[in-house]
Design a protein around this motif. Structure first.
Motif, PDB file in Angstrom:
ATOM      1  N   ALA A 281       0.981  -1.192   0.190  1.00 54.16           N
ATOM      2  CA  ALA A 281       0.185  -0.018  -0.087  1.00 54.16           C
ATOM      3  C   ALA A 281       0.858   1.416  -0.055  1.00 54.16           C
ATOM      4  CB  ALA A 281      -0.749   0.056   1.237  1.00 54.16           C
ATOM      5  N   THR A 282       0.192   2.468  -0.011  1.00 48.86           N
ATOM      6  CA  THR A 282       0.786   3.615  -0.181  1.00 48.86           C
ATOM      7  C   THR A 282       0.515   4.386   1.220  1.00 48.86           C
ATOM      8  OG1 THR A 282      -0.790   4.462  -1.428  1.00 48.86           O
ATOM      9  CG2 THR A 282       1.318   3.991  -2.461  1.00 48.86           C
ATOM     10  N   GLU A 283       1.401   5.342   1.484  1.00 49.69           N
ATOM     11  CA  GLU A 283       1.102   6.196   2.892  1.00 49.69           C
ATOM     12  C   GLU A 283      -0.272   6.676   2.856  1.00 49.69           C
ATOM     13  OE1 GLU A 283       4.520   8.377   4.533  1.00 49.69           O
ATOM     14  OE2 GLU A 283       3.109  10.011   4.377  1.00 49.69           O
ATOM     15  N   GLU A 284      -0.888   7.134   1.637  1.00 47.59           N
ATOM     16  CA  GLU A 284      -2.132   7.789   1.722  1.00 47.59           C
ATOM     17  C   GLU A 284      -3.417   6.595   1.951  1.00 47.59           C
ATOM     18  OE1 GLU A 284       0.265   8.024  -0.480  1.00 47.59           O
ATOM     19  OE2 GLU A 284       0.449  10.119  -1.259  1.00 47.59           O
ATOM     20  N   THR A 285      -3.064   5.647   1.600  1.00 47.30           N
ATOM     21  CA  THR A 285      -4.100   4.240   1.603  1.00 47.30           C
ATOM     22  C   THR A 285      -3.859   3.309   2.770  1.00 47.30           C
ATOM     23  OG1 THR A 285      -2.803   3.219   0.021  1.00 47.30           O
ATOM     24  CG2 THR A 285      -4.331   4.642  -0.949  1.00 47.30           C
ATOM     25  N   ALA A 286      -2.756   3.285   3.410  1.00 49.96           N
ATOM     26  CA  ALA A 286      -2.560   2.074   4.068  1.00 49.96           C
ATOM     27  C   ALA A 286      -3.779   1.847   5.200  1.00 49.96           C
ATOM     28  CB  ALA A 286      -0.973   2.355   4.675  1.00 49.96           C
ATOM     29  N   GLU A 287      -4.103   2.917   5.894  1.00 50.94           N
ATOM     30  CA  GLU A 287      -4.871   2.650   7.036  1.00 50.94           C
ATOM     31  C   GLU A 287      -6.315   2.374   6.600  1.00 50.94           C
ATOM     32  OE1 GLU A 287      -6.448   7.377   7.838  1.00 50.94           O
ATOM     33  OE2 GLU A 287      -4.822   6.440   8.940  1.00 50.94           O
ATOM     34  N   LYS A 288      -6.664   2.313   5.318  1.00 48.16           N
ATOM     35  CA  LYS A 288      -8.058   1.749   4.892  1.00 48.16           C
ATOM     36  C   LYS A 288      -8.080   0.117   5.029  1.00 48.16           C
ATOM     37  CE  LYS A 288      -8.974   5.703   2.531  1.00 48.16           C
ATOM     38  NZ  LYS A 288      -9.475   6.856   3.334  1.00 48.16           N
ATOM     39  N   TYR A 289      -6.916  -0.591   5.106  1.00 51.17           N
ATOM     40  CA  TYR A 289      -7.087  -2.024   5.134  1.00 51.17           C
ATOM     41  C   TYR A 289      -7.404  -2.391   6.596  1.00 51.17           C
ATOM     42  CZ  TYR A 289      -5.465  -0.935   0.125  1.00 51.17           C
ATOM     43  OH  TYR A 289      -5.247  -0.686  -1.085  1.00 51.17           O
ATOM     44  N   GLU A 290      -7.941  -3.621   6.783  1.00 51.98           N
ATOM     45  CA  GLU A 290      -8.531  -4.403   7.890  1.00 51.98           C
ATOM     46  C   GLU A 290      -8.174  -5.701   7.963  1.00 51.98           C
ATOM     47  OE1 GLU A 290     -12.515  -3.541   7.604  1.00 51.98           O
ATOM     48  OE2 GLU A 290     -12.343  -1.409   8.051  1.00 51.98           O
ATOM     49  N   VAL A 291      -7.587  -6.292   6.764  1.00 53.46           N
ATOM     50  CA  VAL A 291      -6.975  -7.785   6.975  1.00 53.46           C
ATOM     51  C   VAL A 291      -5.705  -7.570   6.311  1.00 53.46           C
ATOM     52  CG1 VAL A 291      -8.888  -9.292   7.295  1.00 53.46           C
ATOM     53  CG2 VAL A 291      -8.298  -8.435   5.053  1.00 53.46           C
TER      54      VAL A 291
END
Ligand code: AMP
Ligand code: MG
Length: 355
Positions: A281-291
């Motif tokens: 992932a990228t810094e801008e998107t990483a926290e969206k993932y849960e698994v």
């Protein structure tokens, strides 16, 4: 397996130790193999003019003999020795972009042995800018043939640790000069045809080259959108597997929003199947993932940071025993084309398009 040799590590810092460079240069002169840092990735060097030395590169890497090497030089004059004749537009490019991450393909002179160029009648030449690479070539006083210093097919090495993980016991010397700069291999431009053609995108973007050259073709291999045309590759080596970690890789391309939701959906599915999922992932998107195991490769806003870390992160997923890597696609502008070329190839063209 090639004959086992002892691998000596020579650590150099900012103030390059000339004694160590001399040791490494002597090894090159004796026909031995020396891995060294460049501004792109680590290279595995040998005397480019010595058939026996060059064939050991292929042996150590397990590299198919039809995949040609890049010859590294420290001064422009060397081009006149390595090339049969120097194409018209080469001068402008050399002046503007050398030393740097640009490789030029020219007609090969008789001095270059066939093994170096996989028996092609062209030779690939680059003048690196990394001070260690330059010092080594100057001290050896020889052109140095050097592909990336990894086992064939693996992600290219961006640290001496990566080189040792792959080639310890197979090569005589590793010069440890810390992390490399750009993190992806040089831009390769074929000047042996009437229209200059990008065979491999790299840190020097197509946009910059067009400014100097006018018309520039981008080969389908460079775009790496589909595997179809690969069998007709100008450089036979380009059809070989590349940059692949042991884990399976899937690239998801489209608008960031759709990419995220597709990866989430797929990660959930694989997780249920009890597969160990890694998300690139990228810094801008990483926290969206849960698994899954999520790793930040860099910033979308600064794709050069993605290039810097890409191969390291692919290797880390492998070290952690990840079964499947789901990678976010990026835009193909600038260095983005090089990033997507590496990712698509790492994925064996397993591309999921969601836009
Ligand atoms: P590596 O440094 O491991 O990425 O490998 C060097 C790459 O440079 C090869 O895979 C080819 O794509 C390219 N290359 C080297 N020599 C030639 C050549 N004479 N013609 C076309 N491509 C070349
Ligand atoms: Mg390589």
């Amino acid at each position: 397996m090639p004959r086992k040799v002892e691998t000596t590590i020579l650590k150099v810092d900012q103030k390059i130790d000339t004694k160590k460079i001399r040791t490494a240069a002597k090894a090159i002169q004796e026909g031995k193999l020396v891995a060294f840092p460049t501004e792109t990735v680590y290279g595995l060097g040998a005397n480019a003019l010595e058939e026996k030395a060059v064939s050991r590169i292929f042996e150590a890497k397990g590299r198919p003999a039809d995949n040609p090497l890049i010859v590294h030089i420290a001064e422009e004059d060397s081009v006149n020795i390595l090339a049969k004749h120097v194409p018209e537009n080469a001068g402008k490019l050399m002046e503007k972009f050398w030393p740097g991450p640009m490789t030029l393909i020219m007609p090969r002179s008789d001095l270059v042995p066939g093994v170096t160029t996989a028996n092609l009648d062209t030779v690939a030449i680059r003048m690196p800018s990394h001070p260690v690479a330059r010092a080594l070539i100057e001290e050896a006083n020889l052109p140095i043939a050097a592909p990336s210093a990894n086992l064939s097919g693996m992600p290219s090495p961006t640290s001496a640790r990566h080189v040792l993980d792959d080639l310890s016991g197979r090569i005589e010397v590793v010069i440890d000069g810390g992390k490399t700069g750009y993190g992806v291999e040089s831009t390769v431009i074929d000047l042996s045809e009437s229209i200059p053609t990008i065979l491999r995108p790299g840190p020097l973007p197509v946009e910059e080259l067009s400014k100097i050259l006018g018309e520039v073709k981008i080969s389908s291999i460079a775009r790496a959108e589909t595997p179809e045309e690969i069998s007709e590759a100008k450089s036979p080596g380009m059809k070989h597997e590349h940059y692949s970690p042991k884990s399976e890789v899937l690239v998801v391309e489209g608008t960031p929003k759709r990419v995220i939701s597709k990866i989430q959906e797929m990660a959930t599915k694989y997780d249920r199947e009890e597969k160990k999922v890694g998300i690139l992932a990228t810094e801008e998107t990483a926290e969206k993932y849960e698994v899954g195991t999520v790793k930040v490769v860099g910033k979308r806003r600064k794709p050069e940071t993605v290039a810097e870390n890409l191969f390291r992160i692919l290797r880390e997923f492998d070290d952690e025993g990840i079964d499947i890597i789901l990678a976010e696609g990026l835009e193909t502008a600038g260095i983005g084309l090089a990033i997507m070329n590496r990712l698509r190839k790492a994925a064996g063209y397993n591309i999921v398009r969601v836009a």
